[in-house]
Design an enzyme around this catalytic site. Structure first.
Site, mmCIF file in Angstrom:
data_model
loop_
_atom_site.group_PDB
_atom_site.id
_atom_site.type_symbol
_atom_site.label_atom_id
_atom_site.label_comp_id
_atom_site.label_asym_id
_atom_site.label_seq_id
_atom_site.Cartn_x
_atom_site.Cartn_y
_atom_site.Cartn_z
ATOM 1 N N CYS A 2 -23.934 -0.634 -14.082
ATOM 2 C CA CYS A 2 -24.549 -1.674 -13.902
ATOM 3 C C CYS A 2 -25.793 -1.706 -13.016
ATOM 4 C CB CYS A 2 -23.865 -3.184 -13.624
ATOM 5 S SG CYS A 2 -22.505 -3.179 -14.813
ATOM 6 N N ARG A 27 -27.582 3.886 -15.553
ATOM 7 C CA ARG A 27 -26.230 3.286 -14.906
ATOM 8 C C ARG A 27 -25.507 2.598 -15.642
ATOM 9 N NH1 ARG A 27 -26.410 2.313 -9.037
ATOM 10 N NH2 ARG A 27 -27.881 3.889 -8.172
ATOM 11 N N TRP A 75 -22.827 -1.926 -17.699
ATOM 12 C CA TRP A 75 -21.635 -1.003 -18.280
ATOM 13 C C TRP A 75 -20.501 -2.086 -17.911
ATOM 14 C CZ3 TRP A 75 -17.131 0.840 -15.902
ATOM 15 C CH2 TRP A 75 -16.683 1.973 -16.291
ATOM 16 N N ASN A 99 -23.231 -7.329 -10.393
ATOM 17 C CA ASN A 99 -22.508 -5.836 -10.374
ATOM 18 C C ASN A 99 -21.231 -5.995 -9.705
ATOM 19 O OD1 ASN A 99 -24.600 -4.938 -11.576
ATOM 20 N ND2 ASN A 99 -25.425 -3.680 -9.673
ATOM 21 N N GLY A 100 -20.338 -5.150 -9.932
ATOM 22 C CA GLY A 100 -18.986 -5.259 -9.118
ATOM 23 C C GLY A 100 -17.840 -5.881 -10.143
ATOM 24 N N GLU A 478 -14.355 21.426 -13.319
ATOM 25 C CA GLU A 478 -15.693 21.160 -13.562
ATOM 26 C C GLU A 478 -16.424 21.344 -15.020
ATOM 27 O OE1 GLU A 478 -17.452 18.937 -12.436
ATOM 28 O OE2 GLU A 478 -19.462 19.175 -13.136
ATOM 29 N N LYS A 482 -17.374 18.566 -17.817
ATOM 30 C CA LYS A 482 -18.543 18.439 -18.540
ATOM 31 C C LYS A 482 -18.348 18.397 -19.811
ATOM 32 C CE LYS A 482 -20.455 17.612 -15.944
ATOM 33 N NZ LYS A 482 -20.351 17.138 -14.751
ATOM 34 N N GLU A 485 -17.070 14.920 -20.890
ATOM 35 C CA GLU A 485 -17.894 13.806 -20.873
ATOM 36 C C GLU A 485 -18.854 13.785 -22.168
ATOM 37 O OE1 GLU A 485 -19.399 14.804 -16.633
ATOM 38 O OE2 GLU A 485 -18.969 12.519 -16.507
ATOM 39 N N HIS A 501 3.340 28.417 -16.855
ATOM 40 C CA HIS A 501 4.369 27.675 -16.496
ATOM 41 C C HIS A 501 4.380 26.365 -17.227
ATOM 42 C CE1 HIS A 501 5.089 29.894 -12.871
ATOM 43 N NE2 HIS A 501 3.968 29.957 -12.721
ATOM 44 N N LYS A 597 -23.855 6.219 -14.702
ATOM 45 C CA LYS A 597 -24.201 7.256 -13.623
ATOM 46 C C LYS A 597 -23.446 6.902 -12.304
ATOM 47 C CE LYS A 597 -26.183 11.022 -12.297
ATOM 48 N NZ LYS A 597 -25.790 12.045 -12.833
HETATM 49 O O1 M6R Z 1 -22.051 9.513 -7.462
HETATM 50 P P1 M6R Z 1 -20.835 10.146 -7.112
HETATM 51 O O2 M6R Z 1 -20.910 11.754 -6.892
HETATM 52 O O3 M6R Z 1 -19.865 9.739 -6.151
HETATM 53 O O4 M6R Z 1 -19.885 10.142 -8.577
HETATM 54 C C1 M6R Z 1 -18.652 10.385 -8.721
HETATM 55 C C2 M6R Z 1 -18.187 10.674 -10.173
HETATM 56 O O5 M6R Z 1 -18.196 9.337 -10.844
HETATM 57 C C3 M6R Z 1 -19.252 11.426 -10.873
HETATM 58 O O6 M6R Z 1 -19.094 12.924 -10.411
HETATM 59 C C4 M6R Z 1 -18.836 11.787 -12.636
HETATM 60 O O7 M6R Z 1 -17.494 12.481 -12.408
HETATM 61 C C5 M6R Z 1 -19.947 12.216 -13.334
HETATM 62 N N1 M6R Z 1 -19.964 11.672 -14.642
HETATM 63 C C6 M6R Z 1 -19.701 13.909 -13.683
HETATM 64 O O8 M6R Z 1 -20.706 14.251 -14.325
#
Ligand code: M6R
Length: 602
Positions: A2, A27, A75, A99-100, A478, A482, A485, A501, A597
């Site tokens: 947000c 965001r 968001w 926000n929050g 990672e 990616k 996401e 396993h 974000k």
């Molecule tokens: O801003 P941060 O690095 O603390 O955020 C952590 C995660 O929310 C962030 O890395 C998220 O997993 C991303 N969307 C990864 O692409």
């Protein structure tokens, strides 16, 4: 997660709000809205989806003269992404953005409903405006009503409220979610991060948790639990390094291509021929430290996991890594000989920030590795090392991850150097490899084209396994994150040796295995693991400098002598693969569904 903007002054308010929200859109982009009060005139617009929908809706509207205004890009946390759930939320004569999360909203809502208040939305935010109006109706004093309102709120919030009962005032409060006030003469701005006000305000004040107050006639009246307080503004950079796509199709694509360059920035002034220097750390920073604990979330957590191998192997310091949201509630045993490191691209991730506060309460020394200066996590830490990746707009993090990993690698060497646990010849070899990193990250047209072609073979199936060993296991995690996401396919990262396993039970021709097979680290071991999968007919995409005859698809990498160079080169391959699969699926690469974000809620 947000975004909030606010403005009080005589300038055209709609454009200020929309431009500000544009900067924050990455965001959260489920819906957006603005509310403006100019004298007797109250205007409110909301639209679901991207900000362009709100722009379209407000085309015919222009504000005139002095007024107060607030805006929000959402968001969704409570309630679906509908127009009714979009902020600003309306009471009978007031508007609020937030926000929050208001943790006790249900209880507050029930009290208000018992008093006959009707709720239009399913959000927690709407309770704020009704609680405010309930108090104001009783005492007819908007500031006291606002003060009493925030006393009632439990949870994390950054909130702005405007009301016809005080049409020359914006009320604000911050607790746990970021918010700042920008100044330009009599004009006062609010925002949940500084990008919306760069170029507009020249001074700024970053609100602390527990602060609230109001702005009237260009003056800020600031309070906290102790009462009225003074504050010091600081200069705000005028340099708007507004991230543009520069000819790339997506921000994520641009950010992948930028990695080579930003890595040079990350190393600048820090990496020398036979030593590592961090001006940010005073020379005694590691005195008395015999262990490291790292907390982070998502991609940042993956960079942390990779670094644990490096801290132990290179610096000979015990290092363990925890997901911040787990750490917070496990009642961890913390000892003061432990350095507490948080890693965050945004510096605003609620779970990471709270983990940091816990460690500080336990008396631990803290260090943050972050991409955003002046962010909450940076301000909360004893010391901070900035990753210097530049603004990252793609929700799926790429260059932030690369630079975090680099800073952590440098830090592992630095700790070894300071503690004299790292032999000077090893330090020199590591530095020599480090200096080659920018080259290992250059995206070659041929590679990108190959991945674009290859991506069409990965648009179906029942899932992806990314597998690797040692530091290539976090890289596998990672790579899977990616892909997940931005493609919405199920993907998992696994330590290659663990497949037998259990997960190998899933192997068949539509189980896609992305095998990270570096030559400089455990090549024979991972080769056997991949052979086991191939024997069960799994489809294998091997990424390696060494040709692998059982691969169904093969990407040949160039570096084969140092694991970190292989790591960075393979990282680029996994990022481009995810990107091209997402493009073929027609997904929104930069703003994938359900994500934001910056995750400022727990
Ligand atoms: O801003 P941060 O690095 O603390 O955020 C952590 C995660 O929310 C962030 O890395 C998220 O997993 C991303 N969307 C990864 O692409």
């Amino acid at each position: 997660m947000c975004g909030i903007v606010g403005y009080i002054g005589a300038k055209e308010k709609k454009e200020i709000l929309l431009d500000g929200l544009q900067e924050l859109e990455y965001r959260g982009y489920d819906s957006a809205g603005i509310a403006i009060i100019e004298g007797e005139k109250l205007s409110n617009f909301k639209a679901i989806g991207k900000l362009e929908n709100l722009r379209h809706k407000t085309e015919a509207y222009h504000s005139e003269g002095f007024g107060i205004s607030i805006g929000h890009t959402r968001w969704a946390t409570h309630g679906k992404p509908t127009e009714l759930n979009a902020h600003p939320h309306l009471g009978a004569y007031s508007y609020v953005v937030h926000n929050g999360i208001i943790e006790n909203y249900q209880e507050l809502k029930e009290e208000l409903q018992a008093d006959g208040v009707t709720f239009l939305s399913q959000t927690d935010t709407e309770t704020i405006v009704h609680v405010f109006e309930k108090f104001n109706n009783q005492i007819n004093n908007p500031f006291e009503a606002f003060e009493k309102t925030i006393e009632k709120l439990h949870g994390a919030y950054a909130t702005l409220l405007i009301t016809e009962a005080a049409p020359d005032t914006i009320f604000f409060a911050k607790n746990g979610s970021p918010m700042l006030i920008g100044f330009d003469g009599e004009d006062v701005y609010f925002a949940s991060s500084d990008t919306p006000i760069i170029g507009k305000a020249n001074e700024v004040y970053y609100l602390e948790d527990g602060e609230y107050g109001f702005v009237k006639e260009g003056k800020v009246f600031l309070f906290n639990a102790e009462g009225k307080k003074s504050f010091t503004k600081q200069a705000l950079t005028a340099d708007k390094v507004s991230a543009q796509k520069d000819g790339y199709r997506f921000f994520m694509e641009k950010e992948i291509y930028e990695q080579s360059y930003v890595m040079t920035e990350t190393m600048m002034g820090r990496v020398h021929d036979d030593s590592i220097l961090f001006d940010e750390l005073d020379e005694n920073f590691f005195d008395g430290i015999s262990a490291i604990k790292i907390c982070a979330c998502g991609t940042s957590y993956h960079s942390a996991l990779a670094s644990a191998y490096l801290f132990e192997r290179l610096a000979k310091v015990r290092c363990d890594v925890e997901i911040a949201s787990e750490f917070r509630y496990k009642e961890p045993l913390l000892t003061k000989d432990t350095l507490f490191i948080t890693i965050s691209q945004s510096g605003e991730t609620a779970d990471t920030l709270e983990a940091l506060k816990m460690a500080k309460r336990a008396g631990l020394r803290s260090l943050s590795i972050c991409n955003v200066d002046n962010s909450s996590i940076v301000r909360e830490s004893d010391a901070a090392i900035l990753t210097r990746a530049g603004i990252e707009k793609g929700v799926a993090s790429t260059k932030a991850f690369a630079t975090q990993t680099m800073v952590l690698w440098m830090l592992a060497l630095y700790v070894g150097q300071e503690k004299k646990t790292l032999a000077s010849d090893i330090l020199k070899t590591e530095v020599a490899a480090m200096l080659k990193t920018p080259k290992s990250l250059v995206v070659e047209e041929k590679l990108h084209a190959q991945l674009t072609r290859m991506s069409k073979r990965y648009l179906h199936g029942h899932g992806f396994f990314f597998i690797g060993r040692d530091i290539f296991f976090p890289l596998a995690l990672e790579g899977a994150l990616k892909l997940k996401e931005i493609s919405y396919f199920h993907a998992e990262g696994y330590p290659a040796g663990e497949m037998k396993h259990g997960p190998i039970a899933l192997a068949d021709s539509t189980l896609f295995t992305i095998a990270l097979m570096p030559k400089s680290m455990h090549y024979d071991k991972i080769k056997s693991n991949v052979e086991e999968l191939s024997a069960r007919d799994a489809t294998i995409l091997a990424i390696s400098p060494e040709p692998f005859e059982l691969a169904d698809d093969f990407i040949q990498t160039k570096y084969d002598s140092h694991p970190m160079l292989e790591y960075f080169e393979m990282m680029v391959v996994t990022q481009l693969l995810a990107l091209e699969i997402s493009v073929r699926l027609g997904n929104d690469v930069d703003m994938p569904r359900n994500l934001a974000k910056s995750v400022t809620v727990e």
